[in-house]
Scaffold this motif. Structure first.
Motif, PDB file in Angstrom:
ATOM      1  N   UNK A   6      32.100 -21.090  28.543  1.00  0.00           N
ATOM      2  CA  UNK A   6      32.557 -20.136  29.546  1.00  0.00           C
ATOM      3  C   UNK A   6      33.459 -19.065  28.949  1.00  0.00           C
ATOM      4  N   UNK A   7      34.314 -19.423  28.018  1.00  0.00           N
ATOM      5  CA  UNK A   7      35.221 -18.427  27.428  1.00  0.00           C
ATOM      6  C   UNK A   7      34.460 -17.337  26.674  1.00  0.00           C
ATOM      7  N   UNK A   8      33.397 -17.727  25.992  1.00  0.00           N
ATOM      8  CA  UNK A   8      32.608 -16.745  25.250  1.00  0.00           C
ATOM      9  C   UNK A   8      31.805 -15.869  26.203  1.00  0.00           C
ATOM     10  N   UNK A  26      23.042  -7.311  35.615  1.00  0.00           N
ATOM     11  CA  UNK A  26      23.408  -8.114  34.454  1.00  0.00           C
ATOM     12  C   UNK A  26      22.954  -9.539  34.769  1.00  0.00           C
ATOM     13  N   UNK A  27      22.287 -10.162  33.831  1.00  0.00           N
ATOM     14  CA  UNK A  27      21.780 -11.511  34.037  1.00  0.00           C
ATOM     15  C   UNK A  27      22.177 -12.402  32.865  1.00  0.00           C
ATOM     16  N   UNK A  28      22.371 -13.672  33.168  1.00  0.00           N
ATOM     17  CA  UNK A  28      22.696 -14.635  32.128  1.00  0.00           C
ATOM     18  C   UNK A  28      21.881 -15.893  32.330  1.00  0.00           C
ATOM     19  N   UNK A  29      21.407 -16.446  31.243  1.00  0.00           N
ATOM     20  CA  UNK A  29      20.706 -17.713  31.282  1.00  0.00           C
ATOM     21  C   UNK A  29      21.732 -18.835  31.135  1.00  0.00           C
ATOM     22  N   UNK A  30      21.689 -19.772  32.042  1.00  0.00           N
ATOM     23  CA  UNK A  30      22.568 -20.939  31.938  1.00  0.00           C
ATOM     24  C   UNK A  30      21.943 -22.106  32.676  1.00  0.00           C
ATOM     25  N   UNK A  31      22.292 -23.286  32.272  1.00  0.00           N
ATOM     26  CA  UNK A  31      21.806 -24.468  32.979  1.00  0.00           C
ATOM     27  C   UNK A  31      22.959 -25.293  33.530  1.00  0.00           C
ATOM     28  N   UNK A  32      24.184 -24.867  33.247  1.00  0.00           N
ATOM     29  CA  UNK A  32      25.279 -25.688  33.726  1.00  0.00           C
ATOM     30  C   UNK A  32      26.565 -24.962  34.052  1.00  0.00           C
ATOM     31  N   UNK A  33      26.671 -23.700  33.688  1.00  0.00           N
ATOM     32  CA  UNK A  33      27.910 -22.972  33.962  1.00  0.00           C
ATOM     33  C   UNK A  33      27.867 -22.337  35.347  1.00  0.00           C
ATOM     34  N   UNK A  34      29.006 -22.261  35.971  1.00  0.00           N
ATOM     35  CA  UNK A  34      29.128 -21.663  37.291  1.00  0.00           C
ATOM     36  C   UNK A  34      29.020 -20.142  37.200  1.00  0.00           C
ATOM     37  N   UNK A  35      28.186 -19.557  38.043  1.00  0.00           N
ATOM     38  CA  UNK A  35      28.057 -18.095  38.085  1.00  0.00           C
ATOM     39  C   UNK A  35      29.394 -17.465  38.461  1.00  0.00           C
ATOM     40  N   UNK A  36      30.092 -18.065  39.400  1.00  0.00           N
ATOM     41  CA  UNK A  36      31.397 -17.538  39.820  1.00  0.00           C
ATOM     42  C   UNK A  36      32.383 -17.542  38.661  1.00  0.00           C
ATOM     43  N   UNK A  46      30.155  -5.294  39.424  1.00  0.00           N
ATOM     44  CA  UNK A  46      29.580  -6.206  38.424  1.00  0.00           C
ATOM     45  C   UNK A  46      29.146  -7.493  39.110  1.00  0.00           C
ATOM     46  N   UNK A  47      30.017  -8.073  39.932  1.00  0.00           N
ATOM     47  CA  UNK A  47      29.707  -9.346  40.594  1.00  0.00           C
ATOM     48  C   UNK A  47      28.518  -9.222  41.546  1.00  0.00           C
ATOM     49  N   UNK A  48      28.424  -8.092  42.251  1.00  0.00           N
ATOM     50  CA  UNK A  48      27.312  -7.902  43.197  1.00  0.00           C
ATOM     51  C   UNK A  48      25.976  -7.726  42.479  1.00  0.00           C
ATOM     52  N   UNK A  49      25.993  -7.313  41.234  1.00  0.00           N
ATOM     53  CA  UNK A  49      24.765  -7.062  40.490  1.00  0.00           C
ATOM     54  C   UNK A  49      24.538  -8.084  39.371  1.00  0.00           C
ATOM     55  N   UNK A  50      25.183  -9.221  39.490  1.00  0.00           N
ATOM     56  CA  UNK A  50      25.060 -10.291  38.498  1.00  0.00           C
ATOM     57  C   UNK A  50      24.129 -11.370  39.029  1.00  0.00           C
ATOM     58  N   UNK A  51      23.260 -11.881  38.171  1.00  0.00           N
ATOM     59  CA  UNK A  51      22.422 -13.004  38.574  1.00  0.00           C
ATOM     60  C   UNK A  51      22.240 -13.960  37.411  1.00  0.00           C
ATOM     61  N   UNK A  52      21.875 -15.179  37.758  1.00  0.00           N
ATOM     62  CA  UNK A  52      21.665 -16.222  36.763  1.00  0.00           C
ATOM     63  C   UNK A  52      20.176 -16.520  36.697  1.00  0.00           C
ATOM     64  N   UNK A  53      19.663 -16.625  35.492  1.00  0.00           N
ATOM     65  CA  UNK A  53      18.269 -17.006  35.287  1.00  0.00           C
ATOM     66  C   UNK A  53      18.241 -18.385  34.633  1.00  0.00           C
TER      67      UNK A  53
END
Length: 66
Positions: A6-8, A26-36, A46-53
């Motif tokens: 999360x820090x990185x 902006x999108x990020x791939x994750x399988x376990x980190x919280x999007x929030x 930024x938050x409104x246009x962020x999604x997780x894949x």
């Protein structure tokens, strides 16, 4: 590629925000980190246009709504 720390991810998104255009996704791939947690401290835009894949769920198998 950014490791699942999360820090990185937060540091990368802080840097991305300095250069992105308002409204861009902006999108990020994750399988376990919280999007929030990943977007903590980022602007509202930024938050409104962020999604997780998640690459283990191919779009061909996901139901999409219009």
């Amino acid at each position: 590629m950014v490791v699942e720390r999360i820090d990185i991810k937060q540091r990368v998104f802080r840097d991305v925000e300095k250069h992105r255009k308002p409204g861009s996704i902006v999108s990020s791939n994750t399988s376990g980190l919280s999007a929030a947690a990943m977007v903590e401290g980022r602007s509202e835009d930024f938050r409104r246009h962020f999604l997780v894949t998640h690459f283990f769920t191919p779009s061909a198998t996901c139901a999409c709504s219009s």
